[in-house]
Design a protein around this motif. Sequence first.
Motif, PDB file in Angstrom:
ATOM      1  N   PHE A 127       0.802  -1.218   0.000  1.00 47.53           N
ATOM      2  CA  PHE A 127       0.000   0.000   0.000  1.00 47.53           C
ATOM      3  C   PHE A 127       0.839   1.274   0.000  1.00 47.53           C
ATOM      4  N   LEU A 128       2.143   1.129  -0.189  1.00 50.84           N
ATOM      5  CA  LEU A 128       2.982   2.324  -0.271  1.00 50.84           C
ATOM      6  C   LEU A 128       2.639   3.117  -1.522  1.00 50.84           C
ATOM      7  N   PRO A 129       2.421   4.414  -1.430  1.00 51.51           N
ATOM      8  CA  PRO A 129       2.119   5.216  -2.617  1.00 51.51           C
ATOM      9  C   PRO A 129       3.328   5.339  -3.520  1.00 51.51           C
ATOM     10  N   SER A 130       3.090   5.535  -4.812  1.00 54.05           N
ATOM     11  CA  SER A 130       4.175   5.616  -5.780  1.00 54.05           C
ATOM     12  C   SER A 130       5.154   6.727  -5.456  1.00 54.05           C
ATOM     13  N   GLU A 131       4.651   7.826  -4.904  1.00 55.22           N
ATOM     14  CA  GLU A 131       5.530   8.959  -4.625  1.00 55.22           C
ATOM     15  C   GLU A 131       6.502   8.673  -3.481  1.00 55.22           C
ATOM     16  N   SER A 132       6.317   7.565  -2.770  1.00 51.59           N
ATOM     17  CA  SER A 132       7.258   7.223  -1.701  1.00 51.59           C
ATOM     18  C   SER A 132       8.517   6.548  -2.240  1.00 51.59           C
ATOM     19  N   PHE A 133       8.514   6.174  -3.516  1.00 46.69           N
ATOM     20  CA  PHE A 133       9.675   5.520  -4.104  1.00 46.69           C
ATOM     21  C   PHE A 133      10.528   6.534  -4.861  1.00 46.69           C
ATOM     22  N   PRO A 134      11.833   6.275  -4.950  1.00 48.43           N
ATOM     23  CA  PRO A 134      12.687   7.150  -5.765  1.00 48.43           C
ATOM     24  C   PRO A 134      12.470   6.878  -7.253  1.00 48.43           C
ATOM     25  N   LYS A 135      13.097   7.681  -8.084  1.00 48.61           N
ATOM     26  CA  LYS A 135      13.106   7.383  -9.507  1.00 48.61           C
ATOM     27  C   LYS A 135      13.805   6.042  -9.717  1.00 48.61           C
ATOM     28  N   ILE A 136      13.288   5.257 -10.635  1.00 49.97           N
ATOM     29  CA  ILE A 136      13.824   3.929 -10.880  1.00 49.97           C
ATOM     30  C   ILE A 136      14.590   3.909 -12.197  1.00 49.97           C
ATOM     31  N   ILE A 137      15.812   3.377 -12.151  1.00 52.22           N
ATOM     32  CA  ILE A 137      16.617   3.209 -13.352  1.00 52.22           C
ATOM     33  C   ILE A 137      16.988   1.738 -13.477  1.00 52.22           C
TER      34      ILE A 137
END
Length: 294
Positions: A127-137
């Motif tokens: 349930f973690l919101p997408s904005e809680s993650f860093p940019k993904i490479i």
Amino acid sequence: EAGPCIAALRQTLRELPPLRPGQWLLLEGFPRDLNHFLHGCVSQLGAPRVVVYLRCTDEVMLRRLRLRGAHGSPREDDNEATQRRRVQSFRRQTVPVVEYLRAQGLVHEVDATGSMEEVWASVFPLFLPSESFPKIIFLMGCCSSLPQCTSPEESRRLAVVPTVDWPLDKDRPGNPWSPSLACHVRRVLHDKASGCEAALLCGFPPTLTDGLQFERHVISCAELVYVYDDRASGGESLNSQHSRGEASVSPDSADVQALKTYYAATGRLREIGTSTSILSLSGGILPVVASATG
């Protein structure tokens, strides 16, 4: 007919404020049987995105029910005989719903015999919101060594995340990601990349299907960086991590070409050579982080 339960649930949902982007609606203890699911949940409420199944033994369930009764349960019928009937009813009516949904790849099963804190740690990443993650490479291709951040500042900006221990299931048709796999990946990113500007996923994705499933169930990637070895000696394929000791993935393999074609078509492919990096492979990656996070 699913009965009054569905009508009451629909009325409750109508009275709720609209969900915000990234917000979830969690229905606890529902559906209770296949009739509820097929004739109520799907036809009137829509199919669920994920089903969390908290699994424990009958003995654990009964012990917790007894504790609830000892602490002043509001239910007058909260006695041991009734509790045992509830557990039997759950096994007879509700478990078949779990198995029906498991066959559709919707079930995230959690061992619920531990403490509340332990169980929650196995559930909350879903349930973690997408904005809680860093940019993904995504990082794939050939390199003699994994990139290393060379200063505390770089380490704060870029988290290098190994993916070799991700339990990717190669045996199911279409290689779909289960909610449990998505939860595992989300937990890894939360633990290893929180507070960073970007996370570099080494040797990932091994296939286009895995890349698309990651973007569907976790978060979209900013770029796929393909490292080609332009030296005479050749280097180790990062994607060989997922071959479990087999030969390195050829840069001309169908999987690599499919990945490069897709991410080039979406404007998210960057190719860098190991010998032409000004400082090091890390020096070649950090400008990508700057452009991806800018």
